[in-house]
Each structure stands twice: as C-alpha cells, then as structure tokens.
Motif scaffolding. Structure first.
Motif, PDB file in Angstrom:
ATOM      1  N   ASP A  42       0.816  -1.213   0.000  1.00 36.25           N
ATOM      2  CA  ASP A  42       0.000   0.000   0.000  1.00 36.25           C
ATOM      3  C   ASP A  42       0.853   1.268   0.000  1.00 36.25           C
ATOM      4  O   ASP A  42       0.423   2.323   0.449  1.00 36.25           O
ATOM      5  N   ALA A  43       2.057   1.156  -0.543  1.00 32.15           N
ATOM      6  CA  ALA A  43       2.942   2.325  -0.588  1.00 32.15           C
ATOM      7  C   ALA A  43       2.326   3.425  -1.436  1.00 32.15           C
ATOM      8  O   ALA A  43       1.682   3.161  -2.462  1.00 32.15           O
ATOM      9  N   PRO A  44       2.505   4.686  -1.043  1.00 37.82           N
ATOM     10  CA  PRO A  44       1.919   5.793  -1.803  1.00 37.82           C
ATOM     11  C   PRO A  44       2.605   6.012  -3.141  1.00 37.82           C
ATOM     12  O   PRO A  44       3.788   5.694  -3.305  1.00 37.82           O
ATOM     13  N   ASP A  45       1.861   6.545  -4.082  1.00 38.44           N
ATOM     14  CA  ASP A  45       2.420   6.921  -5.380  1.00 38.44           C
ATOM     15  C   ASP A  45       3.015   8.327  -5.231  1.00 38.44           C
ATOM     16  O   ASP A  45       2.318   9.328  -5.360  1.00 38.44           O
ATOM     17  N   LEU A  46       4.301   8.388  -4.947  1.00 38.05           N
ATOM     18  CA  LEU A  46       4.943   9.666  -4.681  1.00 38.05           C
ATOM     19  C   LEU A  46       5.241  10.474  -5.940  1.00 38.05           C
ATOM     20  O   LEU A  46       5.559  11.657  -5.851  1.00 38.05           O
ATOM     21  N   TRP A  47       5.137   9.826  -7.111  1.00 38.77           N
ATOM     22  CA  TRP A  47       5.412  10.521  -8.376  1.00 38.77           C
ATOM     23  C   TRP A  47       4.273  10.242  -9.371  1.00 38.77           C
ATOM     24  O   TRP A  47       4.482   9.592 -10.387  1.00 38.77           O
ATOM     25  N   PRO A  48       3.057  10.722  -9.115  1.00 42.94           N
ATOM     26  CA  PRO A  48       1.927  10.432 -10.009  1.00 42.94           C
ATOM     27  C   PRO A  48       2.155  11.001 -11.400  1.00 42.94           C
ATOM     28  O   PRO A  48       2.468  12.180 -11.561  1.00 42.94           O
ATOM     29  N   ASP A  49       1.977  10.165 -12.391  1.00 46.32           N
ATOM     30  CA  ASP A  49       2.281  10.567 -13.763  1.00 46.32           C
ATOM     31  C   ASP A  49       1.354  11.662 -14.269  1.00 46.32           C
ATOM     32  O   ASP A  49       1.761  12.515 -15.064  1.00 46.32           O
ATOM     33  N   GLU A  50       0.095  11.662 -13.792  1.00 46.90           N
ATOM     34  CA  GLU A  50      -0.875  12.603 -14.343  1.00 46.90           C
ATOM     35  C   GLU A  50      -0.568  14.056 -14.001  1.00 46.90           C
ATOM     36  O   GLU A  50      -1.077  14.977 -14.663  1.00 46.90           O
ATOM     37  N   CYS A  51       0.257  14.288 -12.989  1.00 49.11           N
ATOM     38  CA  CYS A  51       0.599  15.671 -12.655  1.00 49.11           C
ATOM     39  C   CYS A  51       2.107  15.891 -12.647  1.00 49.11           C
ATOM     40  O   CYS A  51       2.609  16.831 -12.041  1.00 49.11           O
ATOM     41  N   ARG A  52       2.830  15.022 -13.342  1.00 54.70           N
ATOM     42  CA  ARG A  52       4.291  15.029 -13.280  1.00 54.70           C
ATOM     43  C   ARG A  52       4.907  16.350 -13.739  1.00 54.70           C
ATOM     44  O   ARG A  52       5.821  16.884 -13.092  1.00 54.70           O
ATOM     45  N   GLU A  53       4.429  16.880 -14.848  1.00 52.32           N
ATOM     46  CA  GLU A  53       5.037  18.108 -15.375  1.00 52.32           C
ATOM     47  C   GLU A  53       4.901  19.259 -14.377  1.00 52.32           C
ATOM     48  O   GLU A  53       5.870  19.966 -14.076  1.00 52.32           O
ATOM     49  N   GLU A  54       3.694  19.419 -13.818  1.00 61.23           N
ATOM     50  CA  GLU A  54       3.488  20.485 -12.841  1.00 61.23           C
ATOM     51  C   GLU A  54       4.272  20.208 -11.569  1.00 61.23           C
ATOM     52  O   GLU A  54       4.845  21.115 -10.955  1.00 61.23           O
ATOM     53  N   MET A  55       4.331  18.946 -11.176  1.00 64.80           N
ATOM     54  CA  MET A  55       5.047  18.583  -9.960  1.00 64.80           C
ATOM     55  C   MET A  55       6.537  18.897 -10.080  1.00 64.80           C
ATOM     56  O   MET A  55       7.150  19.400  -9.131  1.00 64.80           O
ATOM     57  N   ASP A  56       7.118  18.625 -11.224  1.00 66.31           N
ATOM     58  CA  ASP A  56       8.527  18.955 -11.432  1.00 66.31           C
ATOM     59  C   ASP A  56       8.757  20.455 -11.287  1.00 66.31           C
ATOM     60  O   ASP A  56       9.757  20.892 -10.701  1.00 66.31           O
ATOM     61  N   GLU A  57       7.831  21.254 -11.798  1.00 63.54           N
ATOM     62  CA  GLU A  57       7.951  22.704 -11.678  1.00 63.54           C
ATOM     63  C   GLU A  57       7.825  23.155 -10.226  1.00 63.54           C
ATOM     64  O   GLU A  57       8.571  24.021  -9.760  1.00 63.54           O
ATOM     65  N   VAL A  58       6.871  22.556  -9.505  1.00 65.38           N
ATOM     66  CA  VAL A  58       6.679  22.906  -8.096  1.00 65.38           C
ATOM     67  C   VAL A  58       7.918  22.523  -7.282  1.00 65.38           C
ATOM     68  O   VAL A  58       8.401  23.309  -6.453  1.00 65.38           O
TER      69      VAL A  58
END
Length: 329
Positions: A159-175
């Motif tokens: 049940d490990a969390p998805d720490l790098w969700p693909d659907e928001c990856r581009e915005e997450m990299d910017e954040v």
C-alpha cells in the motif's frame, strides 16, 4: 558542500555529487521521463546497500522519510550519523564505540575514500553505500529519493503511496524546482549571505515563495492535490526546521511558520502522518545548526525553545482531501 559566489557574496550550493544510480535495469531508469542514464549504474539488490543519513540534515531527512513511506526498512538498511561534524566528515558517534555496526567505520569519509582515495569535495548525507565493498555509491540526494521510488518498486510495501503520479508530473517537477531553489535552498541563501545586499535579495525571494505556498495550499490538502507526493516530502523537511532554526539562526524572521495559518496547519498535517513526524529530532536539528555553524553562532549555545507541543495540535485539513498515503503506525 557549499561555496560562496564572488559577486555579491551570495550563497551558492555546490551541486557536484557522485552521479551513480541504482537501477532495475542496467543503464535504464524505470521512470518514463528519464529513460537511459548516461552515468554509472548499480543493480537493485535487497540487503546490499546502506543508506547513511542524519536526522539533523534536511536533505538526508528526505531519504529517511521516503524509505519509511515505501516500506523499504528491511530492504535498504539505515545508518545514522550524529548531529554534528567537523571539517572532515559526519561521524557515527551515536553508535556504540562511535562505529557504524555494518560498515565498521567511524566516519562517513571512509566510505568516500574507499570509492575514490583522491576525493576532495564535501562528505555529505544522504549517501548510499555498497556494503560488500564498504564504498560510496552516490550522494546525489535528489536522485536517491527518486530512485527509491522508481527503481525499488518491486520491494515496496503493497500500500505504498504513489509519490510521483504521472498525471501531474510536469506540474510537480515545476513545483519541486521552485520549492528547492526558493525555499529549501532559500533559507541557506539568507543564512549564509555575506553582505546586506545579498541577504536582502535572498530574504525577499524566500518570503515571496512562502506566500505563494500559503496561497497554493489554501484549498488543497497537499502540494499536488489530495495525496502526498515527493513534492510534500521535499517541502516538509524545511518547514519542520523553520521555527527551530531558520527563523532566528538564518535570519528568516519576517514571521514564524506557526504564524502562517495555512502552512502551519499543512506542516502539522504531514508531521502527524506516519513516516514523517517520527523522523524529526528537534534536539539533533538544533545541535547541528547552532554548533556546526561557528561563523554564524560563535558561542555554540543551543537554544532551549521553541515549544514543540504545537506540532501535535489538530490541523483540521482532513476536509480538503482524502488522507491517501496514511497507514497505521
């Protein structure tokens, strides 16, 4: 680990790390945004590597949290250095006899020199060490947590969390880039400024980013929405140290974290999430900054405060999203 730019005496972090990576396939990352790597790679192998960290260090704290969230405690062992170090190295002075029980070293420097006898840069944590050879694999802190998620997936807790969700990856990299440059590194830019001009510019940049975060988190529980990601881990380690160290020691004193309603509630939410708060040792954090930074705090006096009890106060942020990534303690 750090250097000062000649122009304006502004702080610049030395980002020259040993670039090796630990991957599932030789030379190829499991992260679709990365692909083939052009650096030396080592194979994923449970029990082979030791993560050397220090609870005092925010960069190492990231790796401790991610290892815990993903359930890798029995896959990658953990060695902890003490909160203070000298010019040479972090030391294993928390262990009996001052020796790491697995690596049999007194200093992390020994693993670096086992890798490269001519190594002459900073001996930093976190560091991944190859146990059979007792030598450094990498000290590239952003890559370490990235690879614990992508490359060690076969060994994650179910049940490990998805720490790098693909659907928001581009915005997450910017954040994450903004969090790193303006907040994680921003507090150091304030603390190690060597002129009033450099400090003033650093201070303004930091608080512009802190205000941006306060606004962003007003209507979302976590930085990327309703679930914890790597972006939250990276921000949390700075927020956890803010009032205890950065507010006074680094002169980031427009206001305390505890005086920012949204960010303070957000930080408490994460602190109370299994995998986060138990990795924080405020005594070690204060010892590190106030003792090691002799140029900033020449007396070496470690403050008794602030009161830590507020971290356990209700945060009320459950209303903003699902508590995904929580697990039973």
């Amino acid at each position: 680990m750090s250097a000062y730019a000649a122009k304006g005496k502004a702080f610049e972090r030395d980002m020259r790390y040993v670039p090796d990576r630990i991957t599932r396939e030789d030379g190829r990352s499991q992260d679709p945004h990365v692909g083939t790597l052009d650096v030396p790679t080592w194979p994923v192998e449970p029990g082979r590597y030791r993560l050397v960290a220090a609870r005092a260090c925010p960069w190492a704290n990231r790796a401790i949290i991610v290892r815990t969230l993903l359930g890798l405690e029995n896959v990658v062992s953990l060695g902890l250095a003490g909160p203070t170090h000298d010019q040479r190295s972090w030391r294993f002075d928390l262990d009996p006899g001052g020796v790491d029980p697995v690596l049999r070293y007194e200093r992390l420097e020994q693993a670096y020199l086992a890798r490269d006898p001519s190594y002459d840069r900073g001996v930093t944590v976190p560091a991944m060490v190859d146990v059979p050879t007792r030598s450094l694999v990498t000290n590239d802190f952003p890559a370490i947590t990235h690879d614990l998620f992508f490359e060690w997936r076969d060994h994650h807790r179910p049940d490990a969390p998805d720490l790098w969700p693909d659907e928001c990856r581009e915005e997450m990299d910017e954040v994450m880039e903004k969090v790193f440059t303006e907040v994680n590194n921003g507090v150091y830019r304030c603390g190690f400024a060597r002129t009033q001009e450099a400090y003033g510019a650093a201070y303004d940049r930091l608080w512009s980013a802190m205000d941006w975060l306060e606004e962003r988190l007003t209507d979302r529980r976590y930085l990327m929405g309703d679930r914890i990601t790597e972006a939250d881990v990276r921000l949390f380690t700075t927020l956890a140290r803010f009032d205890a160290v950065y507010h006074g020691h680094f002169k980031c004193n427009r206001n305390k974290l505890s005086e920012m309603p949204v960010l303070w509630a957000y930080a408490r939410d994460l602190f109370q999430t299994p995998g986060f708060g138990e990795t924080i040792d405020f005594d070690q954090i204060k010892q590190h900054y106030y003792v090691v930074h002799e140029d900033i705090n020449p007396t070496g006096i470690v403050p008794k405060g602030p009161d830590e009890s507020g971290w356990h106060a209700p945060h009320g942020r459950e209303r903003l999203g699902s508590p995904q990534a929580r697990r039973s303690a």
